[in-house]
Design an enzyme around this catalytic site. Sequence first.
Site, PDB file in Angstrom:
ATOM      1  N   ASP A 339       0.809  -1.231   0.000  1.00 29.33           N
ATOM      2  CA  ASP A 339       0.000   0.000   0.000  1.00 29.33           C
ATOM      3  C   ASP A 339       0.837   1.274   0.000  1.00 29.33           C
ATOM      4  O   ASP A 339       0.327   2.333   0.318  1.00 29.33           O
ATOM      5  CB  ASP A 339      -0.914  -0.020   1.243  1.00 29.33           C
ATOM      6  CG  ASP A 339      -2.007   1.028   1.150  1.00 29.33           C
ATOM      7  OD1 ASP A 339      -2.446   1.328   0.030  1.00 29.33           O
ATOM      8  OD2 ASP A 339      -2.421   1.561   2.195  1.00 29.33           O
ATOM      9  N   HIS A 544       3.421   4.238   6.304  1.00 31.95           N
ATOM     10  CA  HIS A 544       3.078   4.832   5.010  1.00 31.95           C
ATOM     11  C   HIS A 544       1.867   5.764   4.991  1.00 31.95           C
ATOM     12  O   HIS A 544       1.423   6.156   3.907  1.00 31.95           O
ATOM     13  CB  HIS A 544       2.950   3.739   3.944  1.00 31.95           C
ATOM     14  CG  HIS A 544       1.802   2.781   4.137  1.00 31.95           C
ATOM     15  ND1 HIS A 544       1.981   1.490   4.561  1.00 31.95           N
ATOM     16  CD2 HIS A 544       0.477   2.919   3.960  1.00 31.95           C
ATOM     17  CE1 HIS A 544       0.816   0.877   4.630  1.00 31.95           C
ATOM     18  NE2 HIS A 544      -0.114   1.717   4.264  1.00 31.95           N
TER      19      HIS A 544
HETATM   20 ZN   LIG Z   1      -2.176   1.281   4.046  1.00 35.11          ZN
END
Ligand SMILES: [Zn+2]
Length: 1004
Positions: A339, A544
């Site tokens: 991701d 992130h």
């Molecule tokens: Zn994520």
Amino acid sequence: RLFGDTYPLVSLSCFQSPQRIPYDEAVRQEFRPVKVGDSFGPTWWTCWFKVELSIPREWTGKEVHLLWESDGEGMVWRDTQPVQGLTKEGEKTSYILTEALKETDPHSLTVYVEVACNGLFGAGKGSLVAPPDPEKKFTLNQAELVVFHRDVYELLVDFEILVDMAKFLGEENQRSFQALYVANQMVNLLDVTDPATFPAARQLASSIFSQKNGDSQHTIHAMGHCHIDSAWLWPYEESVRKCARSWVTVIRLMEKNPEFTFVCSQAQQFEWVRNRYPGLYAQIQDFAKEGRFIPVGGTWVEMDGNLPSGESMVRQFLLGQRFFQQQFGRLCSEFWLPDTFGYSAQLPQLMRGCGIRRFLTQKLSWSLVNTFPHSTFFWEGIDGSQVLTHFPPGNSYGLQGQVEEMLKTMNNNRDKGQVNHSTALFGFGDGGGGPTQKMLDRLTRMRDVDGLPRVQMSTPDQFFSVLEKEEPQLCTWIGELFLELHNGTYTTQAQIKKENRECERILHDVEVLSSFALTQNSTFPYPSSKLEHLWRLLLLNQFHDVLPGSCIQLVVEDALRYYAVVWIHCNTPPDSLTSILPTGPETAESLLVLNTLPWERTEVISRTGEETLALVKVPSMGYSAVKDSLTPPHPVTVVKQADGSVTMENGVIAAHLDSMGRVISLRLVHSGRESVQDGHCANQFVIFDDIPLYWDAWDAMDYHLETRKPITSLLKPLEIVLAGGLRGSVKFSLQISERSVITQEVILDAMCPYLRFLTQVDWNEAHRFLKVEFPLRVRSMNATYEIQFGHLQRPTHWNTSWDWARFEVWSHKWMDLQGCARGLALSGSGAGFSHGQGKRLHSINPPLSSRLRAPKSPDATADIGHHQFTYAVMPHRGSFQEAGVIHCAYSLNYPLHTIPVVSVPCPAWSAFSVDSPAVVLETVKQAGAPKRLDSLVLRLYESYGSTVVTWLRTALPIKEAIDCDLLERPDPSSHLPLGEHGLTLSFTPFQVRSLLLILRHPAQ
Ligand SMILES: [Zn+2]
């Protein structure tokens, strides 16, 4: 009907708390009666429900559920243990009390339901990414006992698969017609009031499901997953509970489904559950031993793939893999980062150095412009290291096991000619609790059905092992995996980016200086456990959605608090530093100057304040005592012209700034060559409208470049601050708007090859983007950008869609634009560092340094306030390598340390130096695992992109030198021969090497 008879609860009461408190504490509180339909909250509170229930005797033999439908995220506690997560958004609204009630079963019991007042994706007001609504109320919609009709459920799943086959296989596929025909027959046969008709209907469905595929059919490796963002639209503390709620649900599914496998990343999340939910953690470890609950990834968190330093990335793996080894007895063999907003071209080498040859992500499917051409391929980094890489072709890490998704997974696989296997990751993420029983039942039916891809429960190891057999057929992608989206995350939340960089520096310096102390003083207590704790905090903040700045204000506050902890514990130079200094009779006062970089530096330092400057020379990774300033060969001159402009010169470079602080001329004195483009000004602040389509904090869209407005409103004209000598400087202020002001001091030091811009901005804007332009007399199709342990090139033009999609890119400490025999480098410290390319201004786009944004979602206060950052511009001859750009950028970012008074004679001392300027000794630390008090780990890398043989010189007593990997595991076959002053080392382009140095005099 799926549900039969219902029965009310005996009683329902609740207790609310603004804090997240443990179970033991919660159940001791006073509970007040409530009823279904009542509201609770507000946002971020926790509501504990006490549920007393009694199952009717006449339900013997029936499957009985506690049906619980409420807003928020719930956890059922039974007999003091967490047993099941409940979330409407994750299709988990029942807790199964019994699959078949027995006479002897307890019929009356009390359970608790802990409900967090936030949704799966936080509490955004009106949209997913909007800032949280602090006043949100939550409602309990349903709480009762029900009889669950398992036979109806099974029929519904059969029917859904057949209908989806009819719908998604397409008219050209005869199987779609067969599925439709059978589904129709089932409807005709069924009498919903007569369960005796169900088995015959199921028999019909199974006549389709039992028709098998041919040998050539594609195979999908299905793995349960639950992507949990360690913080994002909710704070870290809520992620701890999201992990527990999700994983306990996974454990319940594992107990019922012996083939079910689940992959799970992020050592930090395991550590949270280990500390807070030891009972659950023990169950996880049991299923991990069976190879079904599978730790993956090898990193501390799923970090940002662009901005962390090379050393930070190494520590993500080092602390992650060490945790997995200790807790689960094995290292992860695949890197798992599905991701993250782009992937550094240095990652393949770092993975390989940490025992990992396999990589899984899917985020590049989000690219807005170009479609990535592969699903399964070799990814090759800047040094030539390769890793086997797979993008699940379903373009998701949260599938639901539906027919349509399995067909997409097969059809969208871009390498299916070469490799007949794909993965499918299924399960609700972010507190949705991961997979459901229904997902598993769908996949089981699709195991081998003619017309559909084969679906098998699998593991990353099984999947990648199959791929490895097909390796010779695979294509290779060289260089970074650039995400053509979310490019605003290189700049958003500048304070987080600045603190990350500063904490990386301070931990570097403390490790270097503590290592020196260790070698000089056998009783020195190297602060290894403290450093591990601080590294863990820094690595967590590299998650992130934190370092990229795409989180809510609560997370920003947490992150800044963690950075503050690093600062508090890392006062540099460390207190213990005195232990490395020789003792002796007192002499005159002087200044001790410490250099933590691996080359000799001659720089102007400021002693105690702005008054007392000194030019000092300090050896590589060492110190020297300074009594008097050196005399520069050429003092800095600063001259004000009649028109208000100022010229500054130091014998190396000469700059001419107009009254608005813009650089109208920048020359190398020796050659007289001008760097600034004719008719243009460098250091021109410009502002852009910055209104992304949706992802506010994330995206800088290309069209923002069409709204360029130079900032020309002068608040205070250029004036001289320091008149020259060792340092000259000038200062000016610009009005950005009624609410925002820039004040800048432009500094030129004696002997220094670059001009420094110390910048203060009071920033109170909405949806605006502040950049600084540097139009140059250099024509180059590419610019060079520093990345982790190396650099790469990106285009400066917009020829193809792959070129213009990189209109906003990231870089670490420097970027360079190089023409024939000269160039110009920009270097930065402080705020996040990135470069945009001006659109349609020039055929070759000039570099812009992106400084500040002002998005309003998901943090309405993002970047509002005071900022301080520094950047520098350095004209040079020849290549950036020959010109020393890399060293200068390091020096700008790693200032010399000074200790005001030293009362002993103290000759200059250098611990390490490297003969070749191409090789950077980046890290010096105590060896970690197994902890060896008598050993240091050194990390060096080749920074030019060249092949080099060089001497590493040292003043330390080295007994033995051994190559080791990034996990500090020695390579027993590589004992390095020791010379009188050190050892010779060879490097290939961008190679990262780690050495284990065993000291001759053990520290203890
Ligand atoms: Zn994520």
